[in-house]
Design a protein around this motif. Structure first.
Motif, PDB file in Angstrom:
ATOM      1  N   TYR A  83      29.522 -19.220  43.462  1.00  0.00           N
ATOM      2  CA  TYR A  83      30.646 -18.503  43.882  1.00  0.00           C
ATOM      3  C   TYR A  83      31.678 -18.861  42.870  1.00  0.00           C
ATOM      4  N   GLU A 241      24.882 -16.370  62.366  1.00  0.00           N
ATOM      5  CA  GLU A 241      25.552 -15.978  61.296  1.00  0.00           C
ATOM      6  C   GLU A 241      26.991 -16.796  61.247  1.00  0.00           C
ATOM      7  N   THR A 242      27.300 -16.572  59.761  1.00  0.00           N
ATOM      8  CA  THR A 242      28.608 -17.168  59.390  1.00  0.00           C
ATOM      9  C   THR A 242      29.663 -16.151  59.762  1.00  0.00           C
ATOM     10  N   ARG A 243      30.799 -16.544  60.218  1.00  0.00           N
ATOM     11  CA  ARG A 243      31.937 -15.537  60.603  1.00  0.00           C
ATOM     12  C   ARG A 243      33.420 -15.888  60.085  1.00  0.00           C
ATOM     13  N   MET A 255      30.375 -12.500  58.218  1.00  0.00           N
ATOM     14  CA  MET A 255      30.674 -12.700  56.796  1.00  0.00           C
ATOM     15  C   MET A 255      29.160 -12.344  56.152  1.00  0.00           C
ATOM     16  N   ARG A 256      28.299 -13.232  56.629  1.00  0.00           N
ATOM     17  CA  ARG A 256      27.147 -13.384  56.043  1.00  0.00           C
ATOM     18  C   ARG A 256      25.917 -13.807  56.951  1.00  0.00           C
ATOM     19  N   LYS A 258      23.275 -16.517  58.079  1.00  0.00           N
ATOM     20  CA  LYS A 258      23.357 -18.074  58.144  1.00  0.00           C
ATOM     21  C   LYS A 258      22.268 -18.462  57.044  1.00  0.00           C
ATOM     22  N   GLU A 259      22.874 -19.248  56.020  1.00  0.00           N
ATOM     23  CA  GLU A 259      21.896 -19.644  55.142  1.00  0.00           C
ATOM     24  C   GLU A 259      21.356 -21.034  55.774  1.00  0.00           C
TER      25      GLU A 259
END
Ligand code: ADP
Ligand code: MG
Ligand code: ZN
Length: 471
Positions: A83, A241-243, A255-256, A258-259
């Motif tokens: 990133y 997930e990530t928000r 956003m994406r 979840k890792e």
């Protein structure tokens, strides 16, 4: 169906060390972009990190203040991701051997929010979005952080806010961070799930990243709860997930996915040696720790006789609690000191930031001296407040506003004469008093105070009146 909230927080706290975690760049906030950087913290090849010992000490202190076990054998790992805010393409953090584990933070209700762990890591740079461009400021890169991970023990929005407030108070008290949400020195990732009331299974959670104010955090949790309940009610699943919280719309947005830990290819950082925390080091840090907010809250009630609500407002910020204690030193009227702070002084500090700063033109010594006059019977309570207002306006001590006459009180001969006059002016009260109505004395005492414009010592006046009126 009724649903309950299940929430766990990952809180990032920037440590107040002078220099960064792996280099000697300053951690100061607010400089021109990219001026607090060096080859180490912008990740140039060939540079080597060296761990700042103060970071370990601050983190261990934070762990002790939150009842954690301290890990004697910690180490640092690389968390790999790409990133733009992370020029090395990995963040140095702690994976499976964090410095602190198994602590808790206690809420006012007595409920304990368990802490899974506290680990140290480096902050990333900051992306600045400007007129369609994205710029990068690496000043924040390499600033030391602790990440405090809670268990999913939080059951309401109120508990979430109180938990963060408590953490903030604790970290400020022990001096490891100023925890300013508005400057990003305290940021929370909020994990939210819901489940049917009474169920003991955890639902699927989402994680809302980087909350930087209490009001956004509470709104984001509320929105996310409602969104998840709607999904479940209509027979759909919550996707892990990530928000992010959108401040304009008040909604959370995906956003994406979840890792998981595997995605980061964690491995031990080969450039750094192991962190050994000895018992001696822990004992020394323990000995240096100031009294925490919980203990102080209890002590303010017992030692100074303050009501709990007042004590809470005072201990909330260490600077204010210290000011109170300095101003209340040796006084017979600690509650008056508290009222001076919570009244006239607070009314001039109209924001949280102003209370954080607590810039007051009256020194605690001058407030102490003012209340000392009350202790000595030289002035009455009503004069305390009005004099304090003038002191706050000008920064001058009480003596500048109290005339010789105010301070001299009323001499005993004069006071006796005035009391006799007051008794003569109030024959009915005297009659009532002689008939056994003790309260009637207060009316006459009131007249005395009025005649002396508050300068008489009420205890003295009462003594004289008792003699006169009994006769
Ligand atoms: P990660 O590091 O991938 O974000 P963790 O398992 O370490 O995941 O959990 C992170 C946070 O999520 C912790 O604060 C934990 O309390 C919280 N959490 C875990 N499961 C749930 C759940 N079902 N609902 C709400 N919060 C949860
Ligand atoms: Mg997480
Ligand atoms: Zn640097």
């Amino acid at each position: 169906m009724n649903y309950e909230l299940v929430c766990g927080l990952e809180t990032h706290v920037e440590l107040a060390t002078k220099t960064k975690i792996f280099c000697s760049c300053t951690t100061e906030f607010g400089a021109e972009p990219n001026t607090h950087c060096c080859p180490v913290c912008i990740g140039l090849p060939g540079t080597l990190p060296k761990l700042n010992k103060a970071v370990v000490e601050y983190a261990v202190t934070a762990g002790l203040a939150t009842h954690c076990e301290i890990n004697p054998d910690a180490k640092m790992d690389r968390k790999n991701y790409v990133y733009p805010d992370l020029p090395k393409a990995y963040q140095i953090s702690e994976y499976d051997q964090p410095l602190c584990r198994n602590g808790y933070v206690e809420l006012a209700s007595g409920k304990k929010i368990r802490l899974t762990r506290i680990h140290i890591e480096e902050d990333a740079g900051k992306l600045v979005h400007e007129r369609g461009n994205t710029l990068i400021d690496y000043n924040r890169g390499g600033v030391p952080l602790i990440e405090i991970v809670s268990e999913p023990d939080i059951r309401s929005i109120g508990e979430a806010a109180e938990y963060v407030e408590q953490l903030q108070a604790i970290m400020r008290y022990i001096g490891v961070s100023d925890c300013k949400m508005q400057e990003g020195s305290l940021r929370c990732d909020v994990n939210v799930s819901v489940r049917p009331q009474g169920s003991d299974r955890l639902g699927t959670r989402t994680e809302i990243k980087n909350m930087n104010s209490f009001s956004h955090m509470t709104k984001a949790i509320q929105y996310e709860m409602d969104r998840q309940i709607d999904l479940l009610e209509s027979g759909e699943d919550v996707v892990q997930e990530t928000r992010r919280y959108n401040e304009e719309t008040g909604c959370t947005e995906g956003m994406r996915g979840k890792e998981d830990a595997n995605d980061y290819r964690y491995f031990r950082d080969p450039d750094l040696v192991a962190i050994r925390v000895t018992d001696d080091m822990v004992a020394a840090l323990k000995a240096k720790m100031p009294e925490g907010p919980q203990k102080r809250l209890a002590r303010f009630q017992t030692e100074y006789g303050l009501p709990e609500a007042d004590a809470r407002l005072l201990i909330d910020r260490r600077r204010i609690a210290d000011y109170f204690e300095a101003a209340a030193k040796g006084t017979k009227n600690p509650r008056t000191v508290a009222n001076c702070i919570l009244g006239p002084i607070f009314s001039r500090l109209d924001s949280d930031a102003a209370k954080d700063e607590f810039r007051v033109s009256v020194s605690p010594e001058n407030l102490n001296a003012l209340v000392g006059l009350l202790d000595a019977g030289k002035i009455r309570k009503n004069l305390v407040k009005s004099t304090l207002e003038k002191m706050l306006d000008t920064g001058k001590p009480a003596a500048a506003f109290l005339s010789e006459k105010d301070l001299a009180g009323v001499n005993p001969d004069d006071l006796r004469k005035i009391c006799e006059q007051a008794a003569a002016d109030n024959p009915n009260a005297v009659k009532d008093y002689r008939g056994g109505k003790e309260k009637a004395l207060k009316a006459v005492l009131g007249a005395v105070m009025k005649m002396t414009r508050g300068r008489a010592n009420p205890q003295e006046a009462e003594k004289i009146l008792t003699q006169i009126m009994k006769a």
